[in-house]
Design an enzyme around this catalytic site. Structure first.
Site, PDB file in Angstrom:
ATOM      1  N   SER A   1       0.843  -1.202   0.000  1.00 23.00           N
ATOM      2  CA  SER A   1       0.000   0.000   0.000  1.00 23.00           C
ATOM      3  C   SER A   1       0.872   1.243   0.000  1.00 23.00           C
ATOM      4  O   SER A   1       1.709   1.429   0.890  1.00 23.00           O
ATOM      5  CB  SER A   1      -0.904   0.005   1.234  1.00 23.00           C
ATOM      6  OG  SER A   1      -1.399   1.310   1.454  1.00 23.00           O
TER       7      SER A   1
ATOM      8  N   HIS B   1      -1.111  -1.263  -4.350  1.00 17.94           N
ATOM      9  CA  HIS B   1      -2.386  -0.911  -3.711  1.00 17.94           C
ATOM     10  C   HIS B   1      -2.424   0.598  -3.496  1.00 17.94           C
ATOM     11  O   HIS B   1      -1.571   1.162  -2.801  1.00 17.94           O
ATOM     12  CB  HIS B   1      -2.500  -1.662  -2.381  1.00 17.94           C
ATOM     13  CG  HIS B   1      -3.812  -1.488  -1.693  1.00 17.94           C
ATOM     14  ND1 HIS B   1      -4.944  -2.193  -2.044  1.00 17.94           N
ATOM     15  CD2 HIS B   1      -4.172  -0.691  -0.647  1.00 17.94           C
ATOM     16  CE1 HIS B   1      -5.941  -1.847  -1.251  1.00 17.94           C
ATOM     17  NE2 HIS B   1      -5.505  -0.925  -0.391  1.00 17.94           N
TER      18      HIS B   1
ATOM     19  N   ASP C   1      -4.520   3.753  -2.209  1.00 20.93           N
ATOM     20  CA  ASP C   1      -5.618   4.126  -1.319  1.00 20.93           C
ATOM     21  C   ASP C   1      -6.101   5.538  -1.618  1.00 20.93           C
ATOM     22  O   ASP C   1      -5.400   6.511  -1.355  1.00 20.93           O
ATOM     23  CB  ASP C   1      -5.152   4.037   0.144  1.00 20.93           C
ATOM     24  CG  ASP C   1      -4.999   2.605   0.601  1.00 20.93           C
ATOM     25  OD1 ASP C   1      -6.011   1.871   0.586  1.00 20.93           O
ATOM     26  OD2 ASP C   1      -3.873   2.204   0.955  1.00 20.93           O
TER      27      ASP C   1
ATOM     28  N   MET D   1      -8.622   8.379  -0.637  1.00 18.65           N
ATOM     29  CA  MET D   1      -9.449   8.772   0.520  1.00 18.65           C
ATOM     30  C   MET D   1      -9.990  10.174   0.313  1.00 18.65           C
ATOM     31  O   MET D   1      -9.245  11.066  -0.097  1.00 18.65           O
ATOM     32  CB  MET D   1      -8.598   8.770   1.780  1.00 18.65           C
ATOM     33  CG  MET D   1      -7.946   7.443   2.071  1.00 18.65           C
ATOM     34  SD  MET D   1      -6.927   7.628   3.543  1.00 18.65           S
ATOM     35  CE  MET D   1      -6.559   5.939   3.886  1.00 18.65           C
TER      36      MET D   1
ATOM     37  N   HIS E   1      -8.111   1.238  -4.247  1.00 19.78           N
ATOM     38  CA  HIS E   1      -9.067   1.056  -3.144  1.00 19.78           C
ATOM     39  C   HIS E   1      -9.736   2.400  -2.886  1.00 19.78           C
ATOM     40  O   HIS E   1      -9.129   3.305  -2.313  1.00 19.78           O
ATOM     41  CB  HIS E   1      -8.280   0.552  -1.921  1.00 19.78           C
ATOM     42  CG  HIS E   1      -9.076   0.432  -0.666  1.00 19.78           C
ATOM     43  ND1 HIS E   1      -8.482   0.224   0.564  1.00 19.78           N
ATOM     44  CD2 HIS E   1     -10.411   0.475  -0.427  1.00 19.78           C
ATOM     45  CE1 HIS E   1      -9.414   0.151   1.499  1.00 19.78           C
ATOM     46  NE2 HIS E   1     -10.588   0.316   0.929  1.00 19.78           N
TER      47      HIS E   1
ATOM     48  N   MET F   1     -11.865   4.756  -0.974  1.00 18.07           N
ATOM     49  CA  MET F   1     -12.520   5.038   0.310  1.00 18.07           C
ATOM     50  C   MET F   1     -13.197   6.383   0.175  1.00 18.07           C
ATOM     51  O   MET F   1     -12.780   7.384   0.755  1.00 18.07           O
ATOM     52  CB  MET F   1     -11.475   5.041   1.442  1.00 18.07           C
ATOM     53  CG  MET F   1     -11.081   3.641   1.870  1.00 18.07           C
ATOM     54  SD  MET F   1      -9.589   3.650   2.870  1.00 18.07           S
ATOM     55  CE  MET F   1      -8.367   3.558   1.593  1.00 18.07           C
TER      56      MET F   1
ATOM     57  N   MET G   1     -11.708  -5.677   5.030  1.00 17.45           N
ATOM     58  CA  MET G   1     -10.867  -4.815   5.876  1.00 17.45           C
ATOM     59  C   MET G   1     -10.592  -5.547   7.187  1.00 17.45           C
ATOM     60  O   MET G   1     -11.514  -6.066   7.828  1.00 17.45           O
ATOM     61  CB  MET G   1     -11.558  -3.480   6.171  1.00 17.45           C
ATOM     62  CG  MET G   1     -11.727  -2.545   4.978  1.00 17.45           C
ATOM     63  SD  MET G   1     -10.215  -2.152   4.068  1.00 17.45           S
ATOM     64  CE  MET G   1      -9.205  -1.391   5.337  1.00 17.45           C
TER      65      MET G   1
ATOM     66  N   ASP H   1      -6.792  -6.279   4.096  1.00 14.25           N
ATOM     67  CA  ASP H   1      -6.121  -4.971   4.170  1.00 14.25           C
ATOM     68  C   ASP H   1      -6.195  -4.439   5.600  1.00 14.25           C
ATOM     69  O   ASP H   1      -7.282  -4.203   6.122  1.00 14.25           O
ATOM     70  CB  ASP H   1      -6.839  -4.019   3.196  1.00 14.25           C
ATOM     71  CG  ASP H   1      -6.185  -2.652   3.096  1.00 14.25           C
ATOM     72  OD1 ASP H   1      -5.141  -2.418   3.728  1.00 14.25           O
ATOM     73  OD2 ASP H   1      -6.749  -1.807   2.372  1.00 14.25           O
ATOM     74  N   GLY H   2      -5.011  -4.263   6.193  1.00 14.93           N
ATOM     75  CA  GLY H   2      -4.936  -3.650   7.515  1.00 14.93           C
ATOM     76  C   GLY H   2      -4.236  -4.526   8.525  1.00 14.93           C
ATOM     77  O   GLY H   2      -4.687  -5.647   8.811  1.00 14.93           O
TER      78      GLY H   2
HETATM   79  C1  DX5 Z   1      -6.220   1.666   5.469  1.00 11.68           C
HETATM   80  C2  DX5 Z   1      -5.751   1.390   4.081  1.00 11.68           C
HETATM   81  C3  DX5 Z   1      -4.629   0.437   4.014  1.00 11.68           C
HETATM   82  C4  DX5 Z   1      -3.390   0.847   4.756  1.00 11.68           C
HETATM   83  C5  DX5 Z   1      -2.851  -0.409   5.376  1.00 11.68           C
HETATM   84  O1  DX5 Z   1      -7.433   2.291   5.429  1.00 11.68           O
HETATM   85  O2  DX5 Z   1      -6.805   0.868   3.305  1.00 11.68           O
HETATM   86  O3  DX5 Z   1      -4.345   0.022   2.688  1.00 11.68           O
HETATM   87  O4  DX5 Z   1      -2.390   1.455   3.995  1.00 11.68           O
HETATM   88  O5  DX5 Z   1      -1.795  -0.090   6.192  1.00 11.68           O
HETATM   89  P1  DX5 Z   1      -1.107  -1.149   7.172  1.00 11.68           P
HETATM   90  O6  DX5 Z   1      -0.648  -2.296   6.332  1.00 11.68           O
HETATM   91  O7  DX5 Z   1       0.012  -0.355   7.770  1.00 11.68           O
HETATM   92  O8  DX5 Z   1      -2.143  -1.554   8.172  1.00 11.68           O
HETATM   93 ZN    ZN Z   2      -6.345  -0.061   1.338  1.00 16.39          ZN
END
Ligand code: DX5
Ligand code: ZN
Length: 219
Positions: free
Chosen positions: A7, A32, A34, A36, A70, A72, A141, A179-180
């Protein structure tokens, strides 16, 4: 086959191209990304312009990781075409951020991308029973979305296991991404439970040796 999706949220945005190249050369299967919006989740990360620059730096070719975007964001349907045009290969959106899930899946596929749906930890698998035949990926998640570096929620293992069995029983062609909080330890658990695409941010970008981190998470 286990796929690793570093990510970029944990990358250094001041040298994003260099950081992405590092994980691509270390064998990442997906990048990946993200996205947001500051509404669905508290912070704003990046969007189409950054995605477009990354695509230009990493044109589609044999060996180039796929761009796994992804979303969000609220109203994901307003972003699909432009995210696809900017260079996504896979687009996932949150069940909780949308109403017309089936329509959005069709919209993603029509834009030329693979389509996936994301469930927050508190959202039941039952919500996606009817659309499971239409998606290429389900992203479960394993933390609440919005931030990197959070602690893996162990209770999600049962959910992964259940989804894995449903997909096997129904013979669907659908990946399970998690993820997470994924690191060398938790990756073992999610692999055993049936996940096949593992996202990791801090565990990869926070590591001294990125290639070793990817290898350890892959197992
Ligand atoms: C969180 C993201 C993830 C995040 C994961 O909302 O969707 O992709 O970057 O980070 P780690 O692997 O550090 O939990
Ligand atoms: Zn993510």
């Amino acid at each position: 086959m286990i796929k690793i999706a570093p990510s970029i949220l944990s990358a250094d945005f001041a040298q994003l191209g260099i950081d992405v190249r590092k994980v691509a050369e270390a064998g990442a299967d997906y990048i990946h990304i993200d996205v947001m919006d500051g509404t669905f989740v508290p912070q704003i990360s990046l969007g189409q312009p950054v995605l477009k620059s990354l695509r230009q730096a990493f044109p589609r070719a044999e060996g180039t990781p796929l761009f796994d975007v992804h979303l969000m964001v609220e109203h994901p349907e307003t972003q699909i075409e432009s995210i696809a045009a900017a260079g996504a290969d896979i687009i996932t959106f949150h069940y909780e951020a949308a109403r017309h899930h089936h329509r959005i899946i069709q919209q993603i596929k029509a834009s030329g991308c693979k389509a996936g749906i994301v469930l927050n930890p508190g959202t039941s698998l039952a919500c996606i029973e009817e659309i499971l035949p239409y998606v290429d990926m389900v992203l479960l998640m394993t933390v609440n979305p919005g931030f990197g570096g959070q602690k893996f929620i162990e209770g999600m293992l049962e959910k992964i296991h259940l989804l894995h069995h449903t997909i096997e029983d129904m013979e669907f062609d659908c990946e399970i991404e998690v993820d997470g909080g994924i690191n060398a330890e938790t990756s073992k658990l999610v692999r055993q439970a049936g996940a096949n695409v593992l996202v990791a941010g801090s565990a990869i970008y926070g590591a001294e040796d990125v290639a070793k981190a990817i290898k350890d998470i892959r197992g």
